[in-house]
Write a protein that holds these residues in place. Structure first.
Motif, PDB file in Angstrom:
ATOM      1  N   VAL A  41       0.847  -1.193   0.000  1.00  0.00           N
ATOM      2  CA  VAL A  41       0.000   0.000   0.000  1.00  0.00           C
ATOM      3  C   VAL A  41       0.882   1.242   0.000  1.00  0.00           C
ATOM      4  CG1 VAL A  41      -1.812   1.252   1.246  1.00  0.00           C
ATOM      5  CG2 VAL A  41      -1.770  -1.243   1.305  1.00  0.00           C
ATOM      6  N   GLU A  45      -2.684   6.199  -0.379  1.00  0.00           N
ATOM      7  CA  GLU A  45      -3.790   5.244  -0.426  1.00  0.00           C
ATOM      8  C   GLU A  45      -4.229   4.895   1.000  1.00  0.00           C
ATOM      9  OE1 GLU A  45      -2.686   2.723  -4.459  1.00  0.00           O
ATOM     10  OE2 GLU A  45      -1.816   2.107  -2.555  1.00  0.00           O
ATOM     11  N   LYS A  48      -6.116   7.799   2.652  1.00  0.00           N
ATOM     12  CA  LYS A  48      -7.516   7.882   2.206  1.00  0.00           C
ATOM     13  C   LYS A  48      -8.361   6.772   2.810  1.00  0.00           C
ATOM     14  CE  LYS A  48      -6.367  10.018  -2.194  1.00  0.00           C
ATOM     15  NZ  LYS A  48      -6.176   9.789  -3.626  1.00  0.00           N
ATOM     16  N   TYR A  49      -7.783   5.594   2.970  1.00  0.00           N
ATOM     17  CA  TYR A  49      -8.514   4.434   3.457  1.00  0.00           C
ATOM     18  C   TYR A  49      -8.841   4.540   4.948  1.00  0.00           C
ATOM     19  CZ  TYR A  49      -9.675  -0.470   4.227  1.00  0.00           C
ATOM     20  OH  TYR A  49     -10.307  -1.633   4.573  1.00  0.00           O
TER      21      TYR A  49
END
Length: 126
Positions: A41, A45, A48-49
């Motif tokens: 990852v 990313e 945002k997750y």
């Protein structure tokens, strides 16, 4: 009953205490769970997750997990910079514990918990 006396014991010398020292923190287990679910990852990313985590907190959490050899950081020499995170073998060995926590949460949840992760209802706040 075992013949053990609490007065003769020390929590700090147990495997439980050591494990807790590595995963203790508001987002450490969430970051480990994210990497367990998605493998490799990138920083943005993950940001945002994981809802609600600041850039500073995510950065420091990843650095601590990397220092404890639970997370591997791979930096690519390019512009713009590219950095990827993944679990080390030691980090992967925690996956059964995370899975057990998810199973426990699913089994014992009586009301919907406020989700800690976007799109993931498996993790229960505690």
């Amino acid at each position: 009953m075992s013949g053990r006396c609490i007065a003769n014991e020390c929590l700090e010398t147990t495997g439980f205490s050591y494990t807790l020292s590595l995963v203790n923190g508001k987002y450490k287990m969430t970051v480990l769970y994210t990497l367990a679910e998605f493998g490799i990852v990138r920083f943005n990313e993950m940001k945002k997750y994981i809802s609600g985590i600041s850039y500073k907190t995510l950065r420091s959490t990843l650095k601590e997990l990397e220092a404890d050899q639970l997370v591997h950081r791979k930096e690519y020499p390019q512009i713009p910079p590219k950095v990827e995170y993944s679990l080390t073998e030691c980090g992967k060995s925690l996956i059964p514990i995370l899975d057990g926590m998810c199973e426990w949460g699913d089994k014992n949840r009586t009301k919907p918990a406020r989700p800690l992760l976007r799109g993931v209802s498996d993790l229960v706040l505690f």
